[in-house]
Structure formats: C-alpha cells, structure tokens
Design an enzyme around this catalytic site. Structure first.
Site, short mmCIF file in Angstrom:
data_model
loop_
_atom_site.label_atom_id
_atom_site.label_comp_id
_atom_site.label_asym_id
_atom_site.label_seq_id
_atom_site.Cartn_x
_atom_site.Cartn_y
_atom_site.Cartn_z
N SER A 147 -0.19 -12.94 10.75
CA SER A 147 -1.20 -12.17 10.00
C SER A 147 -2.03 -13.11 9.15
O SER A 147 -1.54 -14.17 8.72
CB SER A 147 -0.51 -11.17 9.07
OG SER A 147 -1.46 -10.55 8.22
N TYR A 161 6.17 -9.18 2.96
CA TYR A 161 5.37 -9.16 4.19
C TYR A 161 4.59 -10.47 4.36
O TYR A 161 4.68 -11.13 5.39
CB TYR A 161 4.40 -7.98 4.17
CG TYR A 161 3.51 -7.90 5.39
CD1 TYR A 161 3.99 -7.39 6.58
CD2 TYR A 161 2.19 -8.35 5.35
CE1 TYR A 161 3.18 -7.33 7.71
CE2 TYR A 161 1.38 -8.29 6.47
CZ TYR A 161 1.88 -7.78 7.65
OH TYR A 161 1.08 -7.73 8.76
#
Ligand SMILES: NC(=O)c1ccc[n+]([C@@H]2O[C@H](COP(=O)([O-])OP(=O)(O)OC[C@H]3O[C@@H](n4cnc5c(N)ncnc54)[C@H](OP(=O)(O)O)[C@@H]3O)[C@@H](O)[C@H]2O)c1
Length: 253
Positions: A147, A161
C-alpha cells in the site's frame, strides 16, 4: 498481445472474492489464466465465482490465511487440482483505525497476522507448486499487495496497517533475493485509493476530496489494478523482481 498473454497459466489470488483481489482475478481470467480465489467465506467465494465465470475458469477454495495451517491446507487443495502454479497474489488484507490512546493490542495481532504473516506463510506453502511452474526463461511470480500507506506516513490512525504494509514491502525485497535463483520473482504493488469494502466508508465520507488530491485526479479503477497484475505475471514482466510499484495516480511521488 502475446506479451501479456496468460493462456495456460494457473493463478491463485487470496482475498480474490471482492475488491482489489477480484479486480486482479478478472484481469487474469481475461488474459487467459485459470484462477483460484480464496477468502474465509464460502458464500462470498461462490458469489464471486458466479460473477467471474463469464471470463474463464475460476474456482473458489475458502481458507483463513491468517493461520499457517490454513495456508498449508490451501496449497494442498490447489495441489490436488493442479500440478503447478505460475502466479500467486498475496492480496487478502484488513485494516483497523483507532485513536492512539485507544488502539488495542488485538488490532496489532489481527492486522499483522493477515497482512504480514500470511504473505510469508502462503508463499512458503506454495513454493513446491511455484517451483514446478517456474523456469529460467519464464519464472513463477509472487505479487504481494502492499500500500502507499507503507511508503509514506499519513494522518490516518491505522498504526498496525501502515506498519504491516511497510513490512510487506521489505519482505518482498528479501524474498526476491532468496527466490530469484529458484526462478521465482517477488514484487509488490502499492495501491493508492481503490473502491472496495475496506475503502467504502472513507470514500463515502471524503471520496471527492481524496480524488482531488490524487495528481491524476481520480480514484483507481479495476483496469488499473488488473493491468499491473497482468503485466507482472506475463512475459512482459519476467525481468522484474524485488520492486515496489505504486499504482496510485501519482500520490506517492
Ligand atoms: N482498496 C484500497 O484502496 C487499498 C489501497 C491500498 C492497499 N490495499 C490492499 O489491497 C488488498 C485488498 O483490499 P481491498 O480494499 O480489496 O479489501 P476488501 O474489499 O476488504 O477485501 C479483502 C479480501 O480479503 C479477504 N479476507 C479478509 N480476511 C481474510 C482472511 N483472514 N483470510 C483470507 N481472506 C481474508 C476478504 O474476504 P472474506 O471476508 O470472505 O475473508 C476479501 O476477499 C489489501 O491487502 C489492502 O490492504 C487496498
């Protein structure tokens, strides 16, 4: 078009039942591959198969890849049906947002188990099948979905995350070194914002603002994700390994 053809290839996509995983599964099917999709929920797998079948041969094998035993079982189940696997996409992922003061220990365990440990254990479980599908001229491919949250800090309170994604980028680099002599490439795709269940609330609240902050002025589309996955998996992408590729409309730069 032969450069991007996946006819005869076998691909496995974790979390392939919706969102980014489904975008990639569709791209593989349209390029000619046979595709195995996996997620925890059997009914979600069946619904995805019903949706994707018009594009080619797709099979759902439910598994919870946050547990190593399930990663091994998934590889065994695919191994009962296929002699070799050419493409593995470690896409299944989860996020958790909470204020720093309230961020629970369980949010570290849940997110790291799935986003970081699963790509390691799934890849290890599939190595024998990937090696059978690999050659010097045409390596097998592992694609980890990272990401842009792992490339640059943000104000989002998604501590585990973003950390998991930075770590998966580094795992990608490490595994690429180790697996190159075994004719397996390992690359990561670092998406910017794409429509999915994970992003639904964020995009509903601030999608237009978010799109304006993207240099290319929009949220990612399914073809943007299918395109990079097909490229990395085809003859066109056979000389890349250890790369982290932002697919983000220019945000990371
Ligand atoms: N969407 C974005 O903007 C964006 C941006 C950057 C990176 N990413 C990354 O892209 C990947 C896919 O995200 P998404 O946005 O498509 O999310 P999503 O819509 O929430 O999809 C997640 C997928 O993973 C599966 N999954 C969840 N927990 C699992 C488990 N324990 N074992 C096996 N499968 C599991 C889900 O199915 P079940 O619920 O049936 O298990 C689902 O198929 C993630 O790694 C995410 O971090 C997304």
């Amino acid at each position: 078009m032969d450069l991007f053809d996946l006819t005869g290839k076998v691909a496995v996509v974790t979390g392939g039942t919706r969102g980014i995983g489904m975008m990639i599964a569709r791209g593989f099917l349209q390029a000619g591959a046979r595709v195995y999709i996996s997620s925890r929920k059997a009914d979600a797998g069946d619904a995805a198969v019903a949706e994707l079948s018009e594009f080619g041969t797709v099979v759902s094998i439910p598994a919870d890849v946050s547990q190593e035993a399930e990663c091994i079982r998934l590889a065994e189940e695919v191994g009962k049906r296929e002699e070799q696997v050419h493409i593995l996409v470690n896409n299944a992922g989860a996020t958790w947002g909470e204020d720093l003061e309230k961020f629970p220990e369980s949010a570290w365990d849940k997110v790291l188990d799935l986003n970081l440990k699963a790509p390691f254990f799934v890849t290890r479980a599939f190595l024998p099948l990937l090696e059978k599908g690999a050659s010097h001229e045409d390596p097998a491919r592992v694609i980890n979905i990272g990401s842009i949250a792992g490339l640059q800090p943000s104000a989002a309170r998604t501590y585990s995350y973003s950390t998991s994604k930075a770590a998966v980028h580094q795992l990608t680099r490490n595994l690429s070194k180790e697996l190159a002599p075994r004719h397996i490439t390992v690359n990561a795709v670092a998406p910017g914002p794409f429509e999915s269940k994970m992003m639904a609330a964020t995009l509903a609240a601030a999608g237009d603002e978010m799109a304006k902050r993207v240099p290319l002025g929009r949220i990612g589309r399914p073809d943007d994700m299918a395109g990079i996955a097909v490229f990395l998996s085809s003859r066109a992408g056979s000389y890349l390994t250890g790369t982290i590729i932002p697919v983000d409309g220019g945000i990371a730069t």
